[in-house]
Write a protein that holds these residues in place. Sequence first.
Motif, short mmCIF file in Angstrom:
data_model
loop_
_atom_site.label_atom_id
_atom_site.label_comp_id
_atom_site.label_asym_id
_atom_site.label_seq_id
_atom_site.Cartn_x
_atom_site.Cartn_y
_atom_site.Cartn_z
N LEU A 15 1.03 -1.15 0.05
CA LEU A 15 0.08 0.11 0.03
C LEU A 15 0.66 1.24 -0.05
CD1 LEU A 15 -2.96 1.19 0.35
CD2 LEU A 15 -2.61 1.13 2.64
N LEU A 16 2.12 1.24 0.88
CA LEU A 16 3.14 2.33 0.85
C LEU A 16 3.63 2.40 -0.39
CD1 LEU A 16 4.37 1.93 4.38
CD2 LEU A 16 2.43 3.53 3.80
N ARG A 19 1.18 4.25 -2.48
CA ARG A 19 1.33 5.81 -2.21
C ARG A 19 2.55 6.62 -2.76
NH1 ARG A 19 1.75 7.82 3.86
NH2 ARG A 19 4.31 7.13 3.89
N ILE A 22 1.89 6.97 -6.50
CA ILE A 22 0.81 8.06 -6.91
C ILE A 22 1.36 9.69 -6.44
CG2 ILE A 22 -1.64 9.04 -6.09
CD1 ILE A 22 -2.37 6.15 -6.57
N TYR A 23 1.80 9.72 -5.35
CA TYR A 23 2.09 10.90 -4.95
C TYR A 23 3.85 11.43 -5.34
CZ TYR A 23 -2.18 11.30 -2.59
OH TYR A 23 -3.53 11.31 -2.58
N ARG A 24 4.51 10.70 -5.85
CA ARG A 24 5.67 10.64 -6.01
C ARG A 24 6.59 11.07 -4.95
NH1 ARG A 24 5.30 13.74 -11.79
NH2 ARG A 24 3.08 13.16 -12.10
N LEU A 25 6.53 10.27 -4.00
CA LEU A 25 7.31 10.83 -2.68
C LEU A 25 8.86 10.45 -2.60
CD1 LEU A 25 4.75 9.23 -0.01
CD2 LEU A 25 4.99 11.64 -0.63
N GLY A 26 9.33 11.23 -1.66
CA GLY A 26 10.54 10.95 -1.15
C GLY A 26 11.77 11.32 -2.04
N TYR A 91 -16.06 9.99 -5.11
CA TYR A 91 -14.87 10.58 -4.21
C TYR A 91 -15.96 11.29 -3.31
CZ TYR A 91 -12.38 14.42 -2.28
OH TYR A 91 -11.74 15.22 -1.39
N GLU B 61 -5.27 15.79 -3.19
CA GLU B 61 -4.65 16.38 -2.24
C GLU B 61 -5.18 16.33 -0.88
OE1 GLU B 61 -2.93 21.08 -1.32
OE2 GLU B 61 -3.17 20.28 -3.27
N TRP B 62 -6.58 16.46 -0.89
CA TRP B 62 -7.61 16.18 0.27
C TRP B 62 -7.35 14.73 0.81
CZ3 TRP B 62 -11.05 12.92 1.96
CH2 TRP B 62 -12.00 13.41 3.05
N TRP B 64 -4.76 12.87 0.37
CA TRP B 64 -3.39 12.76 0.77
C TRP B 64 -3.54 13.08 2.61
CZ3 TRP B 64 1.37 11.13 0.81
CH2 TRP B 64 2.19 11.45 1.62
N TRP B 68 -3.94 8.95 3.17
CA TRP B 68 -2.59 8.46 2.82
C TRP B 68 -1.49 9.07 3.89
CZ3 TRP B 68 -2.32 4.75 -0.49
CH2 TRP B 68 -3.38 4.61 -1.40
N LEU B 71 -1.34 6.96 7.08
CA LEU B 71 -0.93 5.64 7.12
C LEU B 71 0.24 5.45 7.80
CD1 LEU B 71 -1.59 4.38 3.49
CD2 LEU B 71 -2.88 4.10 5.45
N ASP B 72 1.33 6.25 7.47
CA ASP B 72 2.65 6.09 8.15
C ASP B 72 3.14 7.40 8.03
OD1 ASP B 72 5.10 5.10 8.73
OD2 ASP B 72 5.64 4.49 7.00
N PRO B 75 8.06 8.76 7.41
CA PRO B 75 9.04 8.77 6.60
C PRO B 75 9.07 9.99 5.47
CG PRO B 75 7.74 6.82 5.91
CD PRO B 75 7.33 7.56 7.33
N ASP B 76 7.86 10.36 5.11
CA ASP B 76 7.72 11.36 4.28
C ASP B 76 7.12 12.53 4.65
OD1 ASP B 76 8.66 9.81 2.10
OD2 ASP B 76 6.97 8.51 2.32
N ASN B 78 7.55 15.63 4.35
CA ASN B 78 7.11 16.76 3.46
C ASN B 78 6.01 16.54 2.60
OD1 ASN B 78 9.31 18.15 4.40
ND2 ASN B 78 10.69 16.82 3.23
N PRO B 80 4.18 15.92 -0.57
CA PRO B 80 4.62 15.25 -1.63
C PRO B 80 4.82 16.32 -2.93
CG PRO B 80 2.36 14.44 -1.06
CD PRO B 80 2.74 15.27 0.18
N ARG B 81 5.92 15.94 -3.53
CA ARG B 81 6.34 16.99 -4.56
C ARG B 81 5.26 17.05 -5.73
NH1 ARG B 81 11.80 14.55 -6.60
NH2 ARG B 81 12.43 14.01 -4.58
N VAL B 82 4.66 15.97 -5.76
CA VAL B 82 3.66 15.97 -6.99
C VAL B 82 2.46 17.17 -6.56
CG1 VAL B 82 2.07 14.04 -5.90
CG2 VAL B 82 2.17 14.57 -8.35
#
Lengths: 109, 295
Positions: A15-16, A19, A22-26, A91, B61-62, B64, B68, B71-72, B75-76, B78, B80-82
């Motif tokens: 799931l992470l 995530r 989708i959000y292009r993290l890290g 949604y 965004e909402w 997120w 999201w 969830l955890d 680690p992230d 910040n 998200p860049r997107v």
Amino acid sequence: MPQYKITPWKYTHELLQVRREIYRLGEAAPPVDLRRNAVDKIAAWKMRGHTPHAVESTALLVDAILLHEGGGGGGSQLSVRAAYSAAFCRYVVEAMQDLHAELDADTHD
Amino acid sequence: MTSFVTGFCDIEQKTMKKVPMVEMARSIDMPASFVELRHEATHEELPSLQRLARNAKLGVEWLWHHYWFKLDPVPDLNTPRVLQPERKAVPMPTYTELRDVLRSFVTRRKAEIRSGVDLNEISHTESSITLPEIVNRCMGRNEALTLLTAILLEERMLIPAKRNPGDSMQGAITLWNELLTRIAIYQRNSGFLRILVERFMFIITTTTALDVTLDAFKEAVHAWVIEIFSSEWWRHSEVVETVEGLRGYAFNECIMAPNYWSIKVAKKIYKHGDNDFKVRWRPLLELGELQFSRS
């Protein structure tokens, strides 16, 4: 008694991973766009059932965004608008349903 | 398909307590515009592509922030860049817009307090505490949050206009605490609280020509800092970790620019810190006090 929660994914890190895609993290944000990949994975989870509304809604919205960005819908503006509308309505309604469920759970406690 | 869903919802709405969708949206921090757009898309013409695209991104965004991220969150931290480039699409709130929204908030809140609504009940009941959509639009934007903070201070919101030195700050604190914590919680990732505390510290540590003990404005700001770092309200709020994260910073700022108010603030911040904090900062507090008594 332990509370069991059924999820369509086997490990939470799946799931992470979705995530992250989708959000292009890290820092290690993938140079390639993996959003399509993530959306498809969620679609597969959906077949198994028990996918949280938020996950499903995200996939629908991102799917519409990808369709739009890719100039999809065979160039028809109407189909992109329809995709956005369907995703957006779902949604909003599902977020409300989750709220209802939460309120219900509160009153039954 | 959408009309099918709505139809279903309507049935459900009739069987359960009937709550307007806008109210429901408000209670989950969803902008009222989302409900409007859904209504349009369901019952009227399909909205324009531009609006749909913009709102779909806001929806992502909402999600997120409401799913999201939770969830955890480790680690992230910040945003998200997107999500960053998308903000350009949403107009930046202007000074007047923000000021007017905040002013109408104060008016409603005052009426509420006057009518004797139980403070602890408020967050579960109604109205003024819900974040105005415009505040959501500040999310993750440093300039907008700075603007918001400036208005809160300079338009004499957090600090009452006709305040004399020595007047109690309790009224203002009661009026604003709930909204401030709510913004802080909602804007956890974008550092609203940090910006607010930085601004407070700036005011406290700047030297003014006035006799500092008579500076009513600084006195009021000092009361706010003490409130945030030592009151039960903030200690039991969801942003307690953020507050603790800022304790060292605020303390350090005070000690580095010792004056009447900053030393007072430093002592309070120190007093309410945990043991580790005390062990770490004790020498600096002594030094600051010494420096101040000499100057």
